[in-house]
Design a protein around this motif. Structure first.
Motif, short mmCIF file in Angstrom:
data_model
loop_
_atom_site.label_atom_id
_atom_site.label_comp_id
_atom_site.label_asym_id
_atom_site.label_seq_id
_atom_site.Cartn_x
_atom_site.Cartn_y
_atom_site.Cartn_z
N CYS A 311 43.78 26.60 46.39
CA CYS A 311 42.43 26.93 45.92
C CYS A 311 41.54 27.38 47.08
O CYS A 311 40.32 27.24 47.03
CB CYS A 311 41.81 25.72 45.21
SG CYS A 311 42.52 25.40 43.58
N GLY A 315 38.10 24.52 48.15
CA GLY A 315 38.30 24.47 46.71
C GLY A 315 39.02 23.20 46.28
O GLY A 315 39.78 22.60 47.05
N CYS A 322 41.14 25.80 39.73
CA CYS A 322 40.34 25.70 40.95
C CYS A 322 38.84 25.64 40.65
O CYS A 322 38.36 26.35 39.76
CB CYS A 322 40.62 26.89 41.88
SG CYS A 322 42.34 27.00 42.43
N CYS A 324 34.74 24.39 42.72
CA CYS A 324 34.06 24.04 43.97
C CYS A 324 33.53 22.61 43.91
O CYS A 324 33.21 22.10 42.83
CB CYS A 324 32.90 25.00 44.22
SG CYS A 324 33.40 26.68 44.64
N LEU A 337 31.66 29.81 44.74
CA LEU A 337 32.92 30.54 44.74
C LEU A 337 32.80 31.82 45.57
O LEU A 337 31.79 32.53 45.49
CB LEU A 337 33.33 30.89 43.32
CG LEU A 337 33.82 29.74 42.42
CD1 LEU A 337 33.98 30.23 40.99
CD2 LEU A 337 35.13 29.17 42.95
N CYS A 347 35.99 28.39 48.24
CA CYS A 347 34.53 28.22 48.16
C CYS A 347 33.92 28.29 49.56
O CYS A 347 34.52 27.82 50.54
CB CYS A 347 34.19 26.87 47.53
SG CYS A 347 34.99 26.58 45.94
#
Length: 838
Positions: A311, A315, A322, A324, A337, A347
């Motif tokens: 991710c 993430g 995925c 944040c 993101l 993120c």
């Protein structure tokens, strides 16, 4: 001459290969003085429906998926790789229609340095395979000139080989891995697969798979590397992994007939390869009317989320999805993101962390979250202490806390870089886990009384033009007057100050003996026997009245010497260690500045390891002892003194040997003192080219610059040569480059000092010592060991680090192209200018 021979003769002399999609046979070889141009020529360029283009040079085999090599691109095709790829061929030996199957790259020479249209690949007359861009810039080379290369061959296994007249391998692509393994290829201990940045970007990224003595280890580059996958056997030293049909096998040595361990892979019915994907997965692909993924080695061990970049950075992975991190205590958004349409890209922080405003750091707490790796920085602690430790360390990005049943007795991990996070499934992990990510407090949450804006520095100040001009003229006149007065006073007090300095030395506690200039003149017979020259002056041999043999360093009359002479005598004179040349005394008599050291009968190390002036080369036992002595001396300077002392000029010329060949460090003329509460300092570049660590290019240094220089010295001791030898062939002049090549090819024994039969007979132990050198030579300073750790390895109580990077050659440092550093940019911190005997 047969028709095939006529064709091959025509082919290898052409400036670009003859190629059509209906060629009746393969053409896997080329001779010297052959070149190929990456031109848009219809007869050897094929465009595929997936957007890729190939320009084949060598082709091996007919009918089915076969290996070829040449130029490859995908997408807009502004840049190209020189690569080995698998293509589908027909019974006539030609490549089939572009709509049937796509080429698959399994090796590339220049993933980080692609070339453009009309670039050139040349097998030179001297036997070097060279790739040059259209403007003539060197993009890649095998560095095999003058090594008796006779030709180029692409084997049935997909191995690109340069061979000599005896058909022995001089260079092969199998030893220079990118991101793939093909059947029959080995991954030797110390070698890596390195994933590309993404599925569309061939540039090599941060995820890599290493073969070590303990097995296969997959990591992501950070400080230090973070491991996410391990497969191996404890208490057994493994040598290499080999990909065969049906398994990835691990062996202890090259004579082993059966593997010690294996990872099962679906048996292949067609072409197959293993690829370390950009997201960290180790996948197996096979040709099944097109390329299909048939297995994923790592997922069977890790699941969906236990990858560093599943991710992206920051993430959170949950069931493959995925998102944040979000706060449950306030409404502030700390992360967003990077791309809303692709959550797996990770993120970014809304407000980036900055050490300049560290008092406005706080934590975003994620309960029951965990991380793919964990190394306890603090044990037997609680969450509050873990977070406090992170707040005090600006490089710390998160406090990761794990515990069992007692939350006051857990372990704390403080990573300096955060990648993908994931939910903690306690029924599987069997531990509790909390992650506290360090974030910057948003401006709206900062009290009104605090002003962090740049304008606050000038707020309330008046700047009328007249006031500026008036005050400027007044300041100028006052400055001139004060300058004249200061100069007059300085001239009158100069002699007085020198007398005060001399008196001050006598009052310092623990000072070595003070000699008069006449004392040293008599001891050295009027400085008659010169031992050497360097640093800030010359060195002379002498004998004191009590019979003690000494070496006297005469410091030249230089401003820098005068400035720091007092501080250095006080500092260096007060430290004592068996592996440091002892400062017996000093002379500060008017303009005379001398340092008196113990005399070292066997002189400097350099004449014993590559001077060839001695009758018998040093044996392995003595060389090993000398290496340990150097390590102990450096460990004392770095870790046992009141202030860290960084020598900054470790080289064989500054390592002296007594009558019993005990090694002692000398010549602290460039050393620097660092307070214990400082992790690094900024200083102007100093030291000897060839021994300088890569971080000197930024002028930000730590004691690890000595560790790097120590690694160079180890190699010189083991190889019996200088790190740069003009007398050697061009490709062997730089010891680091030669060592990197030999190590990656598993040819460690070729490097051992050929002048010593004893060294040759202890080849296995010498190679182990070479691995210590590799650890010390890691390009990023934090990845190098401390000298106390090196001592533990040399004493056999600790092993060398598993994941070592062999790309430790810094071109600017290795070739002595060192930039000038403006001293105005340096931060002077207790400069040391004591110069000992060489």
């Amino acid at each position: 001459m047969t028709f095939f021979q006529i064709f091959l003769f025509t082919y290898v002399l052409s400036s670009s290969p003859i190629f059509t999609t209906s060629q009746p046979f393969d053409y896997p070889t080329a001779t010297l003085s052959t070149s190929w141009i990456n031109s848009v020529s219809a007869n050897h360029s094929i465009d595929f429906t997936d957007g890729s283009t190939i320009r084949a040079i060598l082709l091996r085999g007919t009918f089915g998926p076969r290996y070829a090599c040449g130029f490859y691109c995908k997408g807009n095709c502004e840049t190209y790789l020189f690569a080995i790829f698998i293509v589908q061929t027909n019974s006539g030996g030609g490549i089939t229609s572009p709509s049937i199957g796509f080429p698959q790259v399994v090796w590339s020479a220049n993933p980080n340095n692609p070339v453009r249209i009309n670039s050139t690949l040349q097998l030179t007359y001297n036997g070097d395979l060279v790739l040059k861009d259209v403007d003539g810039t060197l993009a890649w080379s095998t560095n095999t000139a003058r090594r008796s290369v006779a030709g180029l061959n692409l084997t049935e296994m997909g191995n690109l080989i340069l061979f000599d007249e005896n058909e022995s391998v001089v260079w092969q692509s199998f030893d220079h891995h990118t991101d793939c393994l093909v059947p029959g290829q080995r991954l030797k201990s110390g070698q890596n697969l390195t994933a590309s940045v993404s599925s569309s970007n061939w540039t090599q990224g941060g995820i890599y798979l290493s073969m070590t003595n303990q097995g296969l280890i997959a990591s992501i580059r950070s400080n230090p590397p973070q491991v996410y996958f391990e497969y191996g056997i404890t208490n057994v030293k493994l040598s290499y992994a080999m990909f065969i049909n049906g398994s990835l096998d691990l062996y202890t040595n090259s004579t082993e007939t059966s593997p010690l361990a294996k990872i099962d892979i679906p048996p292949a019915s067609s072409a197959q390869y293993i690829k370390l994907d950009y997201d960290g997965h180790l996948k197996i692909f096979e040709w099944l009317t097109g390329w299909k993924e048939v297995a994923d080695i790592t997922t069977g061990y890790l699941g969906e989320c236990n990858y560093p970049m599943v991710c992206g950075e920051n993430g959170i992975c949950s069931n493959g999805q995925c998102s944040c991190p979000t706060s449950t205590t306030d409404s502030a958004n700390y992360f967003k993101l990077i791309d809303g349409r692709q959550p797996n890209l990770g993120c970014s922080q809304v407000i980036p962390l900055t050490c300049d405003a560290s008092k406005f750091h706080k934590f975003l707490d994620l309960d029951e979250a965990t991380y793919f790796t964990f190394t306890a920085d603090i044990s037997s602690t609680n969450i509050n202490r873990c977070k406090e430790a992170c707040l005090k360390n600006c490089s710390c990005k998160a406090a990761i806390f794990r515990y069992g049943s007692n939350s006051f007795d857990g372990d704390c991990y403080l990573p300096s870089q955060i990648f993908s996070l994931m939910n903690n499934e306690k029924d599987k992990s069997h531990y509790n886990s909390t992650i506290s990510i360090k974030v910057q407090v948003p401006p709206s949450a900062i009290p009104p009384s605090v002003d962090l804006s740049p304008a606050s520095a000038t707020k309330g100040k008046k700047s009328p033009l007249g006031a500026i001009l008036g005050s400027g003229i007044g300041i100028l006149l006052a400055t001139v007057a004060i300058g004249i007065l200061v100069f007059i006073i300085w001239k009158k007090r100069k002699n007085l100050r020198e007398e005060i300095e001399e008196d001050f030395l006598d009052q310092l506690p623990g000072m070595p003996t003070r000699f008069s200039f006449e004392d040293l003149k008599n001891a050295t017979e009027n400085f008659n026997k010169k031992l050497g020259e360097g640093g800030f002056g010359s060195v002379f041999q002498g004998t004191l009245k009590d019979g003690t043999e000494i070496a006297v360093k005469c410091l030249d009359e230089m401003g820098q010497v005068k400035k720091s002479f007092l501080a250095e005598v006080e500092t260096i004179g007060s430290i004592h260690h068996v592996n440091l040349v002892r400062l017996i005394g000093f002379c500060a008599d008017k303009s005379h500045r001398h340092l008196v050291y113990e005399y070292m009968k066997n002189g400097s190390l350099d004449k014993w390891i590559y001077g060839r002036t001695t009758a018998t080369p040093l044996d392995w036992k003595r060389r090993k002892k000398i290496i340990l002595d150097i390590a102990r001396g450096l460990s004392y300077l770095h870790e046992e003194c009141r202030q860290k002392i960084v020598h900054l000029d470790i080289k064989p010329q500054n390592i002296l040997l007594d009558e019993n060949f005990n090694a002692k460090l000398s010549d602290f003329g460039l050393s620097k003192l660092i307070d214990r509460n400082q992790s690094q300092v900024v200083t102007n570049m100093r030291g000897t080219p060839g021994y300088l660590a890569p971080e000197w290019l930024s002028s930000v240094i730590t004691e690890k610059v000595d560790v790097y220089s120590f690694g160079i010295v180890i190699l010189e001791i083991l190889c019996g040569r200088r790190n740069f030898e003009k007398s050697e062939p061009e490709e062997e002049r730089h010891l680091l480059s030669l060592f990197k090549t030999k190590a990656q090819n598993g040819q460690w024994l070729d490097l051992i000092d050929k002048h010593s039969e004893d060294m040759q007979s202890h080849g296995g132990e010498v190679v182990e010592m070479m691995q210590v050198a590799v650890w010390c030579l890691q390009g990023y300073y934090a990845n190098r060991p401390s000298m106390s750790t090196v001592i533990k390895v040399l004493e056999g109580v600790k092993d060398v680090e598993k994941d070592l990077d062999y790309n430790f050659v810094s071109p600017e440092i290795a070739t002595n192209r060192i930039p000038e550093v403006d001293s105005r940019d340096a931060t002077p911190l207790l400069p040391s200018t004591l110069s000992g005997p060489r």
